[in-house]
Design a protein around this motif. Sequence first.
Motif, PDB file in Angstrom:
ATOM      1  N   THR A 104      39.877  49.842  50.692  1.00 18.35           N
ATOM      2  CA  THR A 104      38.778  49.855  51.660  1.00 18.35           C
ATOM      3  C   THR A 104      37.594  48.998  51.232  1.00 18.35           C
ATOM      4  O   THR A 104      37.044  48.257  52.039  1.00 18.35           O
ATOM      5  CB  THR A 104      38.303  51.289  51.942  1.00 18.35           C
ATOM      6  N   PHE A 105      37.213  49.073  49.982  1.00 21.71           N
ATOM      7  CA  PHE A 105      36.054  48.320  49.491  1.00 21.71           C
ATOM      8  C   PHE A 105      36.436  47.362  48.365  1.00 21.71           C
ATOM      9  O   PHE A 105      35.589  46.930  47.593  1.00 21.71           O
ATOM     10  CB  PHE A 105      34.958  49.281  49.017  1.00 21.71           C
ATOM     11  N   SER A 106      37.706  47.012  48.267  1.00 19.50           N
ATOM     12  CA  SER A 106      38.127  46.131  47.183  1.00 19.50           C
ATOM     13  C   SER A 106      37.510  44.742  47.343  1.00 19.50           C
ATOM     14  O   SER A 106      37.245  44.285  48.450  1.00 19.50           O
ATOM     15  CB  SER A 106      39.658  46.038  47.108  1.00 19.50           C
ATOM     16  N   GLU A 107      37.253  44.132  46.228  1.00 13.74           N
ATOM     17  CA  GLU A 107      36.667  42.787  46.156  1.00 13.74           C
ATOM     18  C   GLU A 107      35.274  42.692  46.793  1.00 13.74           C
ATOM     19  O   GLU A 107      34.863  41.624  47.232  1.00 13.74           O
ATOM     20  CB  GLU A 107      37.614  41.739  46.725  1.00 13.74           C
ATOM     21  N   CYS A 108      34.565  43.804  46.830  1.00 14.97           N
ATOM     22  CA  CYS A 108      33.144  43.792  47.213  1.00 14.97           C
ATOM     23  C   CYS A 108      32.396  43.466  45.927  1.00 14.97           C
ATOM     24  O   CYS A 108      31.911  44.357  45.226  1.00 14.97           O
ATOM     25  CB  CYS A 108      32.729  45.130  47.824  1.00 14.97           C
ATOM     26  N   LYS A 109      32.350  42.223  45.596  1.00 16.82           N
ATOM     27  CA  LYS A 109      31.938  41.760  44.273  1.00 16.82           C
ATOM     28  C   LYS A 109      30.475  42.008  43.929  1.00 16.82           C
ATOM     29  O   LYS A 109      30.099  41.932  42.769  1.00 16.82           O
ATOM     30  CB  LYS A 109      32.300  40.297  44.106  1.00 16.82           C
ATOM     31  N   SER A 110      29.618  42.318  44.905  1.00 16.04           N
ATOM     32  CA  SER A 110      28.210  42.619  44.629  1.00 16.04           C
ATOM     33  C   SER A 110      27.912  44.112  44.622  1.00 16.04           C
ATOM     34  O   SER A 110      26.799  44.521  44.309  1.00 16.04           O
ATOM     35  CB  SER A 110      27.305  41.931  45.664  1.00 16.04           C
ATOM     36  N   LEU A 111      28.899  44.912  44.966  1.00 12.69           N
ATOM     37  CA  LEU A 111      28.713  46.355  45.045  1.00 12.69           C
ATOM     38  C   LEU A 111      28.347  46.909  43.672  1.00 12.69           C
ATOM     39  O   LEU A 111      29.093  46.746  42.709  1.00 12.69           O
ATOM     40  CB  LEU A 111      29.972  47.030  45.579  1.00 12.69           C
ATOM     41  N   LYS A 112      27.165  47.538  43.591  1.00  9.11           N
ATOM     42  CA  LYS A 112      26.663  48.057  42.321  1.00  9.11           C
ATOM     43  C   LYS A 112      26.691  49.578  42.258  1.00  9.11           C
ATOM     44  O   LYS A 112      26.834  50.157  41.202  1.00  9.11           O
ATOM     45  CB  LYS A 112      25.218  47.589  42.094  1.00  9.11           C
TER      46      LYS A 112
END
Length: 144
Positions: A104-112
């Motif tokens: 669902t949220f894979s490769e959300c590279k800025s997600l902190k």
Amino acid sequence: MNQNGIEINDGAFRECLQLTEITIPSSVTSIGNSAFRGCSYLTKIELHSQITSIGDYAFYRCINLSQIELPTSITSIGDYAFCECQKIEQLSIPPNLTTLNNGTFSECKSLKQIDIPESVTTIENFTFSECSKLIEIKIPSSVV
């Protein structure tokens, strides 16, 4: 229109490359599979409190999406729905969601940071894979 309200159908705005902002009206209850997939200049989505489901790949590869607040009415978010939304930094999972689906949220590279509510009992495969900046995640004891 589906039986429960108005739906944005599968692929309805797929790869609309000039689309930058979306305001979903309160009459819409469901966003279909790949509805906004590949809208690479999309930066902001405003969802109203009537939305209950977001389909598979709905916002997949919306690489500039940075602003989204998931309303508490959401009970279902499909597989890879926000995969590769590379500018999202923070998310609060709606309190009526029980499962975080595959990727669902894979490769959300800025997600902190992400807060997962007590309602969630299952986190499926690759849900947060390759979220390389993720520094804080709160997983409730309800997850088995």
